[in-house]
Design a protein around this motif. Sequence first.
Motif, mmCIF file in Angstrom:
data_model
loop_
_atom_site.group_PDB
_atom_site.id
_atom_site.type_symbol
_atom_site.label_atom_id
_atom_site.label_comp_id
_atom_site.label_asym_id
_atom_site.label_seq_id
_atom_site.Cartn_x
_atom_site.Cartn_y
_atom_site.Cartn_z
ATOM 1 N N LYS A 43 0.893 -1.086 -0.035
ATOM 2 C CA LYS A 43 -0.003 -0.098 -0.091
ATOM 3 C C LYS A 43 0.833 1.296 0.052
ATOM 4 C CE LYS A 43 -4.214 -2.217 2.172
ATOM 5 N NZ LYS A 43 -5.059 -1.661 0.910
ATOM 6 N N ARG A 44 2.026 1.213 0.523
ATOM 7 C CA ARG A 44 2.925 2.285 0.677
ATOM 8 C C ARG A 44 3.610 2.691 -0.590
ATOM 9 N NH1 ARG A 44 5.757 4.131 5.343
ATOM 10 N NH2 ARG A 44 5.810 2.154 6.111
ATOM 11 N N MET A 45 4.065 1.575 -1.470
ATOM 12 C CA MET A 45 4.401 1.874 -2.600
ATOM 13 C C MET A 45 3.574 2.220 -3.652
ATOM 14 S SD MET A 45 6.636 -1.046 -4.780
ATOM 15 C CE MET A 45 5.215 -2.129 -5.046
ATOM 16 N N GLU A 46 2.094 1.723 -3.572
ATOM 17 C CA GLU A 46 1.120 2.263 -4.313
ATOM 18 C C GLU A 46 0.718 3.439 -4.133
ATOM 19 O OE1 GLU A 46 -1.921 -0.700 -3.968
ATOM 20 O OE2 GLU A 46 -1.048 -2.181 -5.241
ATOM 21 N N PHE A 47 0.605 3.903 -3.059
ATOM 22 C CA PHE A 47 0.305 5.378 -2.791
ATOM 23 C C PHE A 47 1.677 6.266 -3.264
ATOM 24 C CE2 PHE A 47 0.860 9.087 0.134
ATOM 25 C CZ PHE A 47 -0.506 9.476 0.185
ATOM 26 N N ALA A 48 2.958 5.913 -3.041
ATOM 27 C CA ALA A 48 3.861 6.806 -3.523
ATOM 28 C C ALA A 48 3.996 6.674 -5.068
ATOM 29 C CB ALA A 48 5.105 6.251 -2.969
ATOM 30 N N LEU A 49 3.759 5.453 -5.587
ATOM 31 C CA LEU A 49 3.706 5.781 -7.264
ATOM 32 C C LEU A 49 2.562 6.438 -7.615
ATOM 33 C CD1 LEU A 49 4.074 1.976 -7.835
ATOM 34 C CD2 LEU A 49 5.592 3.876 -8.541
ATOM 35 N N ASN A 50 1.355 6.579 -7.190
ATOM 36 C CA ASN A 50 0.322 7.220 -7.345
ATOM 37 C C ASN A 50 0.387 8.972 -6.971
ATOM 38 O OD1 ASN A 50 -1.418 5.531 -9.337
ATOM 39 N ND2 ASN A 50 -1.316 4.255 -7.334
ATOM 40 N N ASN A 51 1.052 9.055 -6.001
ATOM 41 C CA ASN A 51 0.796 10.287 -5.418
ATOM 42 C C ASN A 51 2.149 11.141 -5.449
ATOM 43 O OD1 ASN A 51 -1.875 10.752 -3.975
ATOM 44 N ND2 ASN A 51 -1.114 8.573 -3.730
ATOM 45 N N LEU A 52 3.381 10.542 -5.577
ATOM 46 C CA LEU A 52 4.520 11.267 -5.719
ATOM 47 C C LEU A 52 5.395 11.101 -6.825
ATOM 48 C CD1 LEU A 52 5.849 10.029 -1.982
ATOM 49 C CD2 LEU A 52 4.496 12.441 -2.717
ATOM 50 N N ILE A 53 5.271 10.031 -7.242
ATOM 51 C CA ILE A 53 6.118 9.693 -8.737
ATOM 52 C C ILE A 53 5.484 9.970 -9.881
ATOM 53 C CG2 ILE A 53 7.563 7.821 -9.700
ATOM 54 C CD1 ILE A 53 7.854 6.305 -6.988
ATOM 55 N N TYR A 54 4.266 9.408 -10.052
ATOM 56 C CA TYR A 54 3.493 9.667 -11.070
ATOM 57 C C TYR A 54 2.787 11.007 -11.067
ATOM 58 C CZ TYR A 54 1.087 8.620 -15.578
ATOM 59 O OH TYR A 54 0.846 8.789 -16.890
ATOM 60 N N SER A 55 2.929 11.680 -12.256
ATOM 61 C CA SER A 55 2.296 13.103 -12.231
ATOM 62 C C SER A 55 1.911 13.486 -13.778
ATOM 63 C CB SER A 55 3.115 14.146 -11.722
ATOM 64 O OG SER A 55 4.353 14.488 -12.464
ATOM 65 N N ASP A 56 1.550 14.562 -13.830
ATOM 66 C CA ASP A 56 1.331 15.047 -15.442
ATOM 67 C C ASP A 56 2.820 15.213 -16.200
ATOM 68 O OD1 ASP A 56 -1.479 15.043 -15.145
ATOM 69 O OD2 ASP A 56 -1.536 17.021 -14.886
ATOM 70 N N GLU A 57 3.746 15.831 -15.058
ATOM 71 C CA GLU A 57 4.965 15.875 -15.669
ATOM 72 C C GLU A 57 5.843 14.655 -16.028
ATOM 73 O OE1 GLU A 57 9.171 17.686 -13.627
ATOM 74 O OE2 GLU A 57 7.267 18.914 -13.532
ATOM 75 N N THR A 58 5.857 13.625 -15.312
ATOM 76 C CA THR A 58 6.408 12.301 -15.443
ATOM 77 C C THR A 58 5.498 11.757 -16.740
ATOM 78 O OG1 THR A 58 4.971 11.411 -13.813
ATOM 79 C CG2 THR A 58 7.111 12.119 -13.180
ATOM 80 N N LYS A 59 4.367 11.963 -16.995
ATOM 81 C CA LYS A 59 3.408 11.454 -17.903
ATOM 82 C C LYS A 59 4.245 12.070 -19.359
ATOM 83 C CE LYS A 59 -1.087 10.649 -19.868
ATOM 84 N NZ LYS A 59 -2.513 11.050 -19.756
ATOM 85 N N ALA A 60 4.491 13.232 -19.287
ATOM 86 C CA ALA A 60 4.903 14.130 -20.196
ATOM 87 C C ALA A 60 6.525 13.703 -20.357
ATOM 88 C CB ALA A 60 4.681 15.496 -20.250
ATOM 89 N N ASN A 61 7.310 13.689 -19.578
ATOM 90 C CA ASN A 61 8.639 13.730 -19.851
ATOM 91 C C ASN A 61 9.357 12.532 -19.148
ATOM 92 O OD1 ASN A 61 8.186 16.662 -20.676
ATOM 93 N ND2 ASN A 61 8.556 17.247 -18.503
ATOM 94 N N GLY A 62 8.657 11.564 -18.480
ATOM 95 C CA GLY A 62 9.394 10.456 -18.129
ATOM 96 C C GLY A 62 9.560 10.648 -16.677
ATOM 97 N N ILE A 63 9.626 9.348 -15.940
ATOM 98 C CA ILE A 63 10.370 9.456 -14.763
ATOM 99 C C ILE A 63 11.782 9.562 -14.468
ATOM 100 C CG2 ILE A 63 10.727 7.802 -12.456
ATOM 101 C CD1 ILE A 63 8.033 6.472 -13.399
ATOM 102 N N GLY A 64 12.209 10.545 -13.977
ATOM 103 C CA GLY A 64 13.665 10.400 -13.402
ATOM 104 C C GLY A 64 14.066 11.933 -14.006
ATOM 105 N N THR A 65 13.513 12.649 -14.704
ATOM 106 C CA THR A 65 14.031 13.885 -15.181
ATOM 107 C C THR A 65 13.203 15.095 -14.530
ATOM 108 O OG1 THR A 65 14.349 15.365 -17.145
ATOM 109 C CG2 THR A 65 12.334 14.109 -17.140
ATOM 110 N N VAL A 66 13.619 16.074 -14.625
ATOM 111 C CA VAL A 66 12.917 17.550 -13.990
ATOM 112 C C VAL A 66 12.802 18.387 -15.283
ATOM 113 C CG1 VAL A 66 14.063 17.135 -11.947
ATOM 114 C CG2 VAL A 66 14.836 18.853 -13.427
ATOM 115 N N ASP A 67 11.507 19.251 -14.848
ATOM 116 C CA ASP A 67 11.702 20.461 -15.972
ATOM 117 C C ASP A 67 12.475 21.804 -15.130
ATOM 118 O OD1 ASP A 67 10.591 23.044 -16.664
ATOM 119 O OD2 ASP A 67 8.501 22.283 -16.616
#
Length: 331
Positions: A271-295
Amino acid sequence: MKRLLTAAFAVISMTASAGAADIPIKFTLDWKIQGVHSWFYLAKEKGYFAAEGLDVTIDQGEGSAATVTRIMSGAYDAGFGDMNAIIQNAATNPDEAPVMVYQIYNQPPFAVLTKAGGKVESLSGLEGLKVGGPAGSASTKLFPALAEAAGFDAAKVEIINVAPNLQEQMLIQDQVDASLVFNVTSYLNILGQNMDPDEDFKWFPYGEAGLDIYSNGVMVSPKLLNDHPDAVKGLVSAIAKAMADVIANPAEGIDIIVKTEPLSNGALEMKRMEFALNNLIYSDETKANGIGTVDPERLTRSIAVIQKLYDLPNAPEASAVFDDAFLPATQ
């Protein structure tokens, strides 16, 4: 989880980088072993680090900011920690401050937590109330910046110093009207008290309120960056590959956590991992640019916030705190 998988694979190259050979790397986590660390242990277990010529030792941590201190001391070569602590040190000790090379938490994990049906309907409703926050915690330190972003007066809020392990209990017992929390931790603490974190509580994430900052990711020492750039590239590639594996098969990630720390509660860590994925890791920004990078523009704004909050002597350039040269190639 399907969209998470798509986003992760958009930035992951499955081809091992060449050039790193049997280089030892001491890697520190931000805290005790949790589900959100599964990709680090999986990268070691499945030989992804070894395939890059790396001998990685993973140790538990003492806090996200402490990761920076550990690396600057020379005790560790790399770790999982807070971007904002890097910014602070880059302003005062630029030659020794670590550099972020793989941003994992795209959204800040800080939140104001209140009871559903309680006194707080909006952040401005905190004025005149008692709010619990651990002294020195990032959530407490960032509260004035949150108030400015959300348009309320932090001086009208009474901050009560509370022990981190008592935050949820004091809120439940009405000793405080709200708590300043690290959401991925509090979410699990509430579940551990047999309450529903979604139905019984209200969450006000700092990011949604306008505090546009980054948080935890993989950082490396300047020495490792300068002396062994191929090792840094291999480290990032291995972690990204393991993250893709966990997103595709979360149970594999939890299995390695339970294997590494048998006292872990696998169901809660899932549950912790799923919460982090959906609330901290995945976002509109990562959807557009990928996980790992920044704007870069967002990072520049974040730096300005941290400079003002901590009264730093200067604002480091975005390129001084984040280096995108080591990110896996997109497919």
